[in-house]
Design a protein around this motif. Sequence first.
Motif, mmCIF file in Angstrom:
data_model
loop_
_atom_site.group_PDB
_atom_site.id
_atom_site.type_symbol
_atom_site.label_atom_id
_atom_site.label_comp_id
_atom_site.label_asym_id
_atom_site.label_seq_id
_atom_site.Cartn_x
_atom_site.Cartn_y
_atom_site.Cartn_z
ATOM 1 N N THR A 242 0.859 -1.179 0.000
ATOM 2 C CA THR A 242 0.000 0.000 0.000
ATOM 3 C C THR A 242 0.896 1.229 0.000
ATOM 4 N N ASP A 243 0.283 2.398 -0.225
ATOM 5 C CA ASP A 243 1.071 3.636 -0.227
ATOM 6 C C ASP A 243 1.772 3.838 1.106
ATOM 7 N N ALA A 244 1.059 3.553 2.221
ATOM 8 C CA ALA A 244 1.645 3.759 3.543
ATOM 9 C C ALA A 244 2.853 2.852 3.750
ATOM 10 N N ARG A 245 2.734 1.595 3.345
ATOM 11 C CA ARG A 245 3.854 0.664 3.509
ATOM 12 C C ARG A 245 5.030 1.065 2.625
ATOM 13 N N LEU A 246 4.729 1.496 1.408
ATOM 14 C CA LEU A 246 5.803 1.909 0.508
ATOM 15 C C LEU A 246 6.525 3.139 1.039
ATOM 16 N N TYR A 247 5.764 4.082 1.611
ATOM 17 C CA TYR A 247 6.384 5.271 2.195
ATOM 18 C C TYR A 247 7.298 4.888 3.358
ATOM 19 N N GLU A 248 6.806 3.973 4.205
ATOM 20 C CA GLU A 248 7.596 3.550 5.361
ATOM 21 C C GLU A 248 8.854 2.812 4.910
ATOM 22 N N LYS A 249 8.716 1.999 3.876
ATOM 23 C CA LYS A 249 9.879 1.286 3.354
ATOM 24 C C LYS A 249 10.906 2.259 2.786
ATOM 25 N N ALA A 250 10.428 3.275 2.085
ATOM 26 C CA ALA A 250 11.332 4.280 1.524
ATOM 27 C C ALA A 250 12.006 5.085 2.633
ATOM 28 N N ARG A 251 11.244 5.398 3.702
ATOM 29 C CA ARG A 251 11.831 6.149 4.819
ATOM 30 C C ARG A 251 12.967 5.369 5.465
ATOM 31 N N LEU A 252 12.733 4.078 5.717
ATOM 32 C CA LEU A 252 13.769 3.253 6.329
ATOM 33 C C LEU A 252 15.012 3.184 5.449
ATOM 34 N N ARG A 253 14.793 3.097 4.157
ATOM 35 C CA ARG A 253 15.918 3.023 3.229
ATOM 36 C C ARG A 253 16.719 4.320 3.226
ATOM 37 N N LEU A 254 16.018 5.450 3.237
ATOM 38 C CA LEU A 254 16.702 6.746 3.222
ATOM 39 C C LEU A 254 17.477 6.983 4.514
ATOM 40 N N VAL A 255 16.879 6.589 5.638
ATOM 41 C CA VAL A 255 17.577 6.741 6.918
ATOM 42 C C VAL A 255 18.846 5.897 6.933
ATOM 43 N N LYS A 256 18.759 4.691 6.405
ATOM 44 C CA LYS A 256 19.928 3.819 6.362
ATOM 45 C C LYS A 256 21.025 4.405 5.484
ATOM 46 N N LEU A 257 20.650 4.928 4.317
ATOM 47 C CA LEU A 257 21.637 5.522 3.417
ATOM 48 C C LEU A 257 22.281 6.754 4.043
ATOM 49 N N ALA A 258 21.486 7.535 4.763
ATOM 50 C CA ALA A 258 22.025 8.732 5.406
ATOM 51 C C ALA A 258 23.047 8.363 6.475
ATOM 52 N N ARG A 259 22.760 7.315 7.229
ATOM 53 C CA ARG A 259 23.697 6.884 8.263
ATOM 54 C C ARG A 259 24.975 6.330 7.648
ATOM 55 N N GLU A 260 24.837 5.600 6.547
ATOM 56 C CA GLU A 260 26.029 5.068 5.883
ATOM 57 C C GLU A 260 26.899 6.197 5.335
ATOM 58 N N ALA A 261 26.244 7.295 4.915
ATOM 59 C CA ALA A 261 26.988 8.443 4.391
ATOM 60 C C ALA A 261 27.397 9.410 5.499
ATOM 61 N N GLU A 262 27.069 9.049 6.755
ATOM 62 C CA GLU A 262 27.401 9.868 7.927
ATOM 63 C C GLU A 262 26.786 11.258 7.827
ATOM 64 N N LEU A 263 25.539 11.297 7.355
ATOM 65 C CA LEU A 263 24.796 12.556 7.287
ATOM 66 C C LEU A 263 23.920 12.680 8.522
ATOM 67 N N ALA A 264 23.940 13.849 9.130
ATOM 68 C CA ALA A 264 23.143 14.088 10.333
ATOM 69 C C ALA A 264 21.720 14.457 9.934
ATOM 70 N N LEU A 265 20.747 13.744 10.484
ATOM 71 C CA LEU A 265 19.340 14.016 10.209
ATOM 72 C C LEU A 265 18.715 14.719 11.401
ATOM 73 N N ARG A 266 17.925 15.757 11.134
ATOM 74 C CA ARG A 266 17.250 16.460 12.217
ATOM 75 C C ARG A 266 16.214 15.552 12.872
ATOM 76 N N GLN A 267 15.582 14.682 12.072
ATOM 77 C CA GLN A 267 14.589 13.766 12.617
ATOM 78 C C GLN A 267 14.449 12.576 11.671
ATOM 79 N N SER A 268 14.397 11.364 12.237
ATOM 80 C CA SER A 268 14.260 10.158 11.419
ATOM 81 C C SER A 268 12.826 9.645 11.382
ATOM 82 N N TYR A 269 11.957 10.207 12.216
ATOM 83 C CA TYR A 269 10.552 9.793 12.296
ATOM 84 C C TYR A 269 10.410 8.312 12.678
ATOM 85 N N ALA A 270 11.386 7.805 13.419
ATOM 86 C CA ALA A 270 11.359 6.395 13.805
ATOM 87 C C ALA A 270 10.168 6.076 14.702
#
Length: 209
Positions: free
Chosen positions: A161-189
């Motif tokens: 569903t759209d909600a699941r796809l959004y959540e999957k994309a969020r998790l992926r982006l957070v993971k990529l940001a951490r691998e690139a050592e980018l600081a996120l203001r909020q991960s919405y975890a």
Amino acid sequence: MKPKSRAPEQDDLLRPRLTAMIDMRHELVRLEALIDWAFFEREWAGFFPSHTGRPATSPRIVAGLLYLQPAYGLSDEAVVARWVENPYYQHFCGETFFQHRPPIDPSSLTRWRGRIGEEGVEWLLTKTIEAGREAGVIRERSAEAVIVDTTVMEKAIAHPTDARLYEKARLRLVKLAREAELALRQSYARLAPRLAGQVGRYVWNGMQN
């Protein structure tokens, strides 16, 4: 090497015959008496043209096992194991006395299927149908059409569903940001799972209305 013909076994005072242990009215006993087993002994022996090497398993036993397997929904290993403990299976496969050891290695059934191919399987089906006709349990009209059950059963499958796809994309982006050592203001975890639950309830309520 071609299978050896099975000679009739003599009476043994220490071992009762299978026919003395089983109910002769059983469906497998009646079917066994109707099938032309000599056909398999004769035709399937042609799949082993070589005259050297170890003799192959009797086609009579293999034909019986290949029938019992789909008839009772068993795997290669299960049908051989069941054969050892079931006198009806043994009688159906042509044994005279009860056997305590497997007649064949389960892996050999795969090789037999490769040998006989589709043609050999069709022979087995044909002889079974002929036996059914002779017994009067299959009518000519029944063989004119094939009924295929196309019923679709519901299964517990999580569809995207759209909600699941959004959540999957969020998790992926957070993971990529951490691998690139980018600081996120909020991960919405914490917020994202709660919002996804709310979206699911909204969708469910909309389906009920």
